[in-house]
Scaffold this active site. Structure first.
Site, PDB file in Angstrom:
ATOM      1  N   SER A  98       0.839  -1.195   0.000  1.00 39.97           N
ATOM      2  CA  SER A  98       0.000   0.000   0.000  1.00 39.97           C
ATOM      3  C   SER A  98       0.881   1.256   0.000  1.00 39.97           C
ATOM      4  CB  SER A  98      -0.964  -0.035   1.192  1.00 39.97           C
ATOM      5  OG  SER A  98      -1.916   0.991   1.121  1.00 39.97           O
ATOM      6  N   HIS A 207      -8.649   1.389   0.265  1.00 41.50           N
ATOM      7  CA  HIS A 207      -8.703   0.406  -0.828  1.00 41.50           C
ATOM      8  C   HIS A 207     -10.138  -0.014  -1.146  1.00 41.50           C
ATOM      9  CE1 HIS A 207      -4.405   0.371  -0.990  1.00 41.50           C
ATOM     10  NE2 HIS A 207      -4.376   0.198   0.317  1.00 41.50           N
TER      11      HIS A 207
END
Length: 319
Positions: A98, A207
């Site tokens: 990420s 996300h």
């Protein structure tokens, strides 16, 4: 596929969740190269990121502080290693979970430190703002399969935004979405064979489409940032494959905050390419633990504290 026994290690950089009060301070105290990176971050951002990370208690857990703080810690550690002969551009590949994908891109020469720390500060601010605009969160599905996670996300989506957000390792999957959707996921978990659902301590539904306003802001910022084609392979969270061009970098980083993190698939790709040695520069050793759940064969050398320098340097010159 290549024989990785004589490879410089691949570089793995952690994401949000790796932060802790004081992260990076031991490096800055021990090495002038690390102190210089933190000083540059403070100057570029126009406030004392170092003070926020080192002296302000729980402030380090704020999304807009944690993200540039983790990025700066990773770069500072790499600068220490580089000053002692480690060649980051000799690494066969790099990846970051990420947020960590931005550190991976810095390591690959996609952008310089000043550009990177501004991007991750904006990313953190934009994700924090999106979270406040649309109350949302994330939940770990303990022991779930991808099929179970998708089925539960579908249940949740009947009550609001809900998506599979992280496929980190076998049994380590996360869904993300609006609170009513996560409530529905929790209620339906046992009938779908998932023994436990644990809410994560995060600001919002990362996300997932809850982050669409943040994705739009990031896309605009990436369009204005000077980028270069990566000098080494960067495995994208979005595709679990290397990105090669500036256009691909802009597309994948812009998409990333709304797309699922394909970490297990990314690591399996690296291992299938013959990679058996990894170095984890950054706060903590989270990625080493995740990789052990994926495959116990690869070696992960930590570089999370100053005492790790010799081993980290040795990993880069092993033959």
């Amino acid at each position: 596929m290549s024989d990785a026994s004589n490879m410089t290690p691949a570089l793995l950089f952690p994401g949000q969740g790796a932060q802790a009060e004081g992260m990076g301070k031991d490096w800055a105290d021990a090495y002038p190269e690390a102190a210089a990176v933190w000083a540059e971050a403070d100057e570029v951002l126009g406030f004392s990121l170092s003070k926020a990370c080192w002296e302000s208690g729980d402030e380090v857990n704020r999304t807009d502080i944690a993200q540039p703080g983790i990025f700066t810690t990773g770069v500072a550690i790499m600068r220490v290693l580089e000053a002692r002969g480690f060649d980051r551009f000799s690494a066969p590949m790099t990846a970051g979970l990420s947020l960590g994908e931005y550190t991976a891109h810095w390591a690959a020469g996609t952008f310089d430190f000043a550009s990177g720390v501004k991007l991750v500060r904006l990313r953190g601010e934009a994700m924090q703002a999106a979270s406040e605009q649309n109350p949302s969160g994330m939940a770990s599905l303990m022991g779930a399969t991808p099929e179970q996670a998708e089925a539960l996300a579908k249940v949740g989506s009947e009550h609001g935004v809900c998506q599979v957000a992280n496929l980190n390792a076998p049994g380590q999957l996360v869904v993300s979405g609006e609170f009513p959707a996560l409530d529905a996921v929790e209620a339906a978990a046992k009938e779908h064979g998932v023994r436990r659902v644990r809410r994560l301590v995060v600001a919002g539904g990362f996300h997932s489409e809850c982050m669409r306003p943040a994705a739009d802001k990031l896309a605009a910022a990436l369009a204005e940032t000077e980028l270069h084609a990566p000098k080494i392979q960067v495995i994208s969270n979005v595709t679990a494959a290397p990105v090669k061009t500036v256009d691909e970098v802009r597309e994948t980083l812009g998409t990333q905050v709304c797309a699922p993190v394909l970490w297990e698939k990314s690591m399996r790709w690296a291992i299938a390419e013959g990679q058996s040695r990894f170095l984890e520069p950054g706060p903590g050793t989270i990625l080493a633990g995740i990789l052990r759940k994926i495959d116990q064969e690869p070696e992960v050398v930590p570089a999370s504290q100053p005492g790790d320098v010799d081993a980290a340097l040795a990993s880069g010159t092993a033959s």
